[in-house]
Design an enzyme around this catalytic site. Structure first.
Site, PDB file in Angstrom:
ATOM      1  CB  ALA A  35      -6.861  33.573  27.545  1.00 11.21           C
ATOM      2  CG  ASP A  36     -11.510  29.862  28.423  1.00 10.57           C
ATOM      3  OD1 ASP A  36     -11.833  31.058  28.616  1.00 10.57           O
ATOM      4  OD2 ASP A  36     -11.773  28.957  29.236  1.00 10.57           O
ATOM      5  CB  SER A  37     -13.886  32.066  23.866  1.00  9.36           C
ATOM      6  OG  SER A  37     -14.679  31.073  24.469  1.00  9.36           O
ATOM      7  CG  ASP A  39      -9.847  32.702  30.599  1.00  6.08           C
ATOM      8  OD1 ASP A  39     -10.488  32.794  31.665  1.00  6.08           O
ATOM      9  OD2 ASP A  39      -9.172  31.699  30.291  1.00  6.08           O
TER      10      ASP A  39
END
Length: 78
Positions: A35-37, A39
């Site tokens: 996940a990224d920020s 997400d």
């Protein structure tokens, strides 16, 4: 696995497109599940909607793993 954990797992699989087998209580949203920020923000919003709880920004910053999400939701729902 508790009902809360199963529901959290389903949301994570749907939002991140990861294999359900990778979504364990110790799995980090960023390090293990990719996940990224953005997400993580979307996951928090999905948890709030699914469980009818409010997750303040300061609390959201402490939810780093699937297990963290389950614990917070269980506590907030009690």
């Amino acid at each position: 696995m508790s009902d809360t954990a199963e529901r959290v797992k389903k949301i994570v699989v749907e939002h991140l497109g990861v294999d359900a087998d990778k979504v364990t209580e110790g799995a980090s949203f960023i390090d293990d599940l990719g996940a990224d920020s953005l997400d993580t923000v979307e996951l928090v919003m999905a948890f709030e909607e699914e469980f009818g709880v409010e997750i303040p920004d300061d609390a959201a910053e402490t939810i780093l793993t699937v297990g963290d999400a389950v614990k917070f939701i269980d506590k907030a729902s009690a």
